[in-house]
Every structure is written in structure tokens, then in C-alpha cells.
Scaffold this motif. Structure first.
Motif, PDB file in Angstrom:
ATOM      1  N   LEU A 141      -3.137  -1.296   6.082  1.00  0.00           N
ATOM      2  CA  LEU A 141      -3.791  -0.082   5.225  1.00  0.00           C
ATOM      3  C   LEU A 141      -3.511   1.184   5.683  1.00  0.00           C
ATOM      4  O   LEU A 141      -2.897   2.137   5.838  1.00  0.00           O
ATOM      5  CB  LEU A 141      -5.454   0.114   4.627  1.00  0.00           C
ATOM      6  CG  LEU A 141      -5.657  -1.406   3.949  1.00  0.00           C
ATOM      7  CD1 LEU A 141      -7.414  -1.371   3.871  1.00  0.00           C
ATOM      8  CD2 LEU A 141      -4.989  -1.135   2.397  1.00  0.00           C
TER       9      LEU A 141
ATOM     10  N   PHE B  31       1.028  -1.352  -0.263  1.00  0.00           N
ATOM     11  CA  PHE B  31       0.054  -0.146   0.034  1.00  0.00           C
ATOM     12  C   PHE B  31       1.191   1.168   0.109  1.00  0.00           C
ATOM     13  O   PHE B  31       0.630   2.439  -0.413  1.00  0.00           O
ATOM     14  CB  PHE B  31      -0.878   0.301   1.301  1.00  0.00           C
ATOM     15  CG  PHE B  31      -1.641   0.526   1.481  1.00  0.00           C
ATOM     16  CD1 PHE B  31      -3.162   0.635   0.236  1.00  0.00           C
ATOM     17  CD2 PHE B  31      -1.484   2.344   1.967  1.00  0.00           C
ATOM     18  CE1 PHE B  31      -3.783   1.968   0.410  1.00  0.00           C
ATOM     19  CE2 PHE B  31      -2.980   3.424   2.227  1.00  0.00           C
ATOM     20  CZ  PHE B  31      -3.945   3.355   1.076  1.00  0.00           C
TER      21      PHE B  31
ATOM     22  N   VAL C 296      -3.372   2.998  -5.585  1.00  0.00           N
ATOM     23  CA  VAL C 296      -4.584   2.436  -4.810  1.00  0.00           C
ATOM     24  C   VAL C 296      -4.843   1.100  -5.984  1.00  0.00           C
ATOM     25  O   VAL C 296      -5.387   0.154  -6.242  1.00  0.00           O
ATOM     26  CB  VAL C 296      -6.041   3.107  -4.590  1.00  0.00           C
ATOM     27  CG1 VAL C 296      -7.270   2.337  -4.313  1.00  0.00           C
ATOM     28  CG2 VAL C 296      -5.599   3.954  -3.527  1.00  0.00           C
TER      29      VAL C 296
ATOM     30  N   PHE D 276      -2.759  -1.615  -6.036  1.00  0.00           N
ATOM     31  CA  PHE D 276      -2.629  -2.321  -5.079  1.00  0.00           C
ATOM     32  C   PHE D 276      -3.764  -3.278  -5.330  1.00  0.00           C
ATOM     33  O   PHE D 276      -3.843  -4.552  -5.063  1.00  0.00           O
ATOM     34  CB  PHE D 276      -2.670  -1.433  -3.904  1.00  0.00           C
ATOM     35  CG  PHE D 276      -3.029  -2.050  -2.615  1.00  0.00           C
ATOM     36  CD1 PHE D 276      -1.725  -2.346  -1.731  1.00  0.00           C
ATOM     37  CD2 PHE D 276      -4.802  -1.650  -1.413  1.00  0.00           C
ATOM     38  CE1 PHE D 276      -2.221  -3.047  -0.451  1.00  0.00           C
ATOM     39  CE2 PHE D 276      -4.615  -2.702  -0.627  1.00  0.00           C
ATOM     40  CZ  PHE D 276      -3.033  -3.143   0.116  1.00  0.00           C
TER      41      PHE D 276
ATOM     42  N   GLY E 149       0.635   1.314   6.440  1.00  0.00           N
ATOM     43  CA  GLY E 149       0.858   2.056   4.986  1.00  0.00           C
ATOM     44  C   GLY E 149       0.432   3.547   4.022  1.00  0.00           C
ATOM     45  O   GLY E 149       1.585   4.229   3.724  1.00  0.00           O
ATOM     46  N   TYR E 150      -0.698   3.842   4.738  1.00  0.00           N
ATOM     47  CA  TYR E 150      -1.651   5.532   4.428  1.00  0.00           C
ATOM     48  C   TYR E 150      -0.751   6.812   5.197  1.00  0.00           C
ATOM     49  O   TYR E 150       0.587   6.998   5.104  1.00  0.00           O
ATOM     50  CB  TYR E 150      -2.248   5.708   5.331  1.00  0.00           C
ATOM     51  CG  TYR E 150      -3.091   6.637   5.372  1.00  0.00           C
ATOM     52  CD1 TYR E 150      -3.606   7.553   4.151  1.00  0.00           C
ATOM     53  CD2 TYR E 150      -3.097   7.755   6.189  1.00  0.00           C
ATOM     54  CE1 TYR E 150      -3.666   8.838   4.335  1.00  0.00           C
ATOM     55  CE2 TYR E 150      -3.210   8.915   6.531  1.00  0.00           C
ATOM     56  CZ  TYR E 150      -3.728   9.713   5.240  1.00  0.00           C
ATOM     57  OH  TYR E 150      -4.491  11.017   4.980  1.00  0.00           O
TER      58      TYR E 150
END
Length: 305
Positions: A79, A41, A46, A49, A82-83
Motif C-alpha cells: 500500500l 493499488f 480504493v 482495489f 502503491g500510494y
């Protein structure tokens, strides 16, 4: 092109880790399930991914639906981490939000399991404790142990009750360990892929909030008051909060030894040797409490200056 092949390799690793969850290796691999999601991610957009994860999810779902459920469970914290890696957020923020996501998921699963699938956590914990302690009871019977040395069903019941009360502590610690392991592995991997990820502060710079001392004092007063009160709720708070606070003070004490080693120019192995008595001898947490309560580090710096 190199990065494309790297992400494909991580998709394969993700697939293998998911398939390992129904094997004896799951004790280890469960701590690694967040890692591939966080890396993919962070590196991919996106759309890419989703294209990387969709085949993995499809394959595991065809093998057994439980794999897809487990994949969904570990997806959210991956997520979240990763964000924040994308945002180049400080390491502590990544850990905080990743741990919170994992903990909230655990609580949500318990609520759903209890409400819709008749999950009885108390019976489940009791069964595990009985299976674990059965050899001890058998030793007491066959070995002729007597008195307090023998393990009795009453001991098993007491252990089961205490284990049940410490479920919140277990959830918090497991969430913490999973996110720490993920970050410890993700940072060098992402750096090798050309993505700079902030590191945690050096151990000698660790300084926890001073308010922990007041929390510890409050919990200690609650523990004294609950001995004769018979309040199960207060006792549960004490049983879970006390070891968490003690772990915090252990970390603080370890940070103090790293600081002392740096200032005194001691051998780098000293803090690691100091970690042994800190972990094995609980009263050593007093060093962490003193480090938070008083300006010990400032006084050491002045003497060295």
C-alpha cells in the motif's frame, strides 16, 4: 477492458504467491508478495482495489488462517509503495518509505510475538544454527579432524551468538532487498499499463551522503574501543553498522566505475567486471570512500574537457 483483465490476472498472481508461502518456493516468492498489491493499488481506486483483494483473502483464509496473516503482513508495504507510485514520487522516496514500512512491520511482529506468544528469538536462532552446523560437527567426529580444523560445539555457540547480534542487519537488508526487487519489477509493468513511474538515477549519478564517512569513522573508533571494554551493546552496534556502511561504500565505488566508464567511453561491461573485486575484496571500498571524500569526478570531467 484490457486493463480490467490485467488487474484480474494480477489478483490471480497474488493468490498463487500467497499459496506458495508454505512451500519450499517461499524463499523466492516472499520477495514478490509486495508487487501485486503495489500494482493493484496504483492502478485501481480504493473501492476496486478492495473488490480485487477481498476474494483472494477469503479464499486463502478458508484454506488456512496463516495465509491471511501473511497477506496482512505484506499488505502494508505494498500500500505504501502503491500510494507513492500514484503520486509519481521519485524512485528513492518510494524505496525509502517502502523499506521503512517493511522494517517497522518486522519490528512490530517481533514485539508482538515476544509479548503475547512467548516467542524466544534467541532460542529460535540457536536452533537454526545448530541444525545448520550439525553436519560440520559430524564431519569433525567421523572424519577424524583435529585441532582448529574440527568444528566444535563451542564454534556453534559462538556462531549462534553472533547471528543473534546481527538480527538488526538481517532485517534491514531483507527489507531493502524486498523493496528493491518490487520496484525493479513494478516500474516496467506499470509503464506497460500506461502509468509512468520515475526511475532511479543512472548508476553513474549515484552519490551517497558524505556524512557516511564520519559515521564509518565513529563506528571504527567504537570497534577499537569495544575490544577491551566488554560492552555487548557497543559491540552489537559495531557488528550491525559496519557491514551496512561497507555495503554503502561498495555501492558508491560501483557508481564511480559507471561514471568513469561513461567519461572514458570504455566498454559498458567494465563496471560489471569491476563489481566482482568490489564485492569479493572488501578493501576495495576505499574507492567509494575516496569518491565521497574528494572531488574525483570533477577532476576526471576537467581532464576530459
Amino acid at each position: 477492458m484490457k486493463q480490467r483483465w490485467t488487474t484480474v490476472v494480477w489478483s490471480v498472481i497474488y493468490l498463487l504467491l500467497l499459496l506458495s508461502l508454505l512451500t519450499p518456493f517461499s524463499i523466492v516468492t516472499a520477495f514478490l508478495l509486495i508487487l501485486p498489491v503495489a500494482i493493484l493499488f496504483t492502478v485501481l481506486n480504493v473501492k476496486s482495489f478492495i473488490l480485487h483483494l477481498a476474494p483472494v483473502w477469503l479464499m486463502v483464509a478458508l484454506i488456512h488462517p496463516v495465509y491471511a496473516m501473511l497477506a496482512a503482513y505484506f499488505l502494508v508495504p505494498g500500500l505504501v509503495m502503491g500510494y507513492w507510485y500514484r503520486k509519481r514520487a521519485p524512485a528513492m522516496r518510494v524505496l525509502k518509505y517502502g523499506m521503512a514500512a517493511m522494517l517497522l512491520e518486522m519490528l512490530l511482529l517481533l514485539m508482538i510475538g515476544t509479548a503475547f506468544f512467548q516467542l524466544n528469538l534467541s532460542e529460535y536462532v540457536d536452533e537454526i544454527v545448530q541444525v545448520t552446523t550439525a553436519p560440520l560437527e559430524q564431519m569433525g567426529v567421523n572424519g577424524g579432524l583435529a585441532g582448529q580444523m574440527a568444528w566444535t560445539p563451542e564454534h556453534t555457540d559462538a556462531l549462534s551468538e553472533r547471528t543473534m547480534r546481527m538480527v538488526p542487519f538481517a532485517l534491514i537488508i531483507s527489507s531493502f532487498l524486498m523493496t528493491v526487487v518490487t520496484h525493479a519489477l513494478a516500474r516496467p509493468i506499470l509503464n506497460s499499463m500506461g502509468i509512468s513511474v520515475p526511475a532511479l538515477k543512472k548508476a553513474r549519478e549515484w552519490m551517497l551522503p558524505r556524512s557516511l564517512i564520519w559515521y564509518y569513522l565513529i563506528v571504527w573508533i567504537m570497534s577499537v574501543a569495544s575490544k577491551d571494554s566488554g560492552s555487548g551493546f557497543v559491540e552489537m552496534i559495531v557488528i550491525n553498522a559496519m557491514p551496512l556502511l561497507q555495503i554503502c561504500f561498495m555501492i558508491q565505488a560501483l557508481g564511480f566505475f559507471f561514471y568513469l566508464t561513461h567519461e572514458k567511453k570504455w566498454h559498458p561491461v567494465v563496471p560489471f567486471l569491476a563489481a566482482i573485486p568490489i564485492v569479493l575484496f572488501p578493501p576495495m571500498i576505499i574507492l567509494g570512500i575516496l569518491d565521497l571524500a574528494f572531488p574525483l569526478r570533477q577532476s576526471i570531467s576537467k581532464k576530459n574537457g
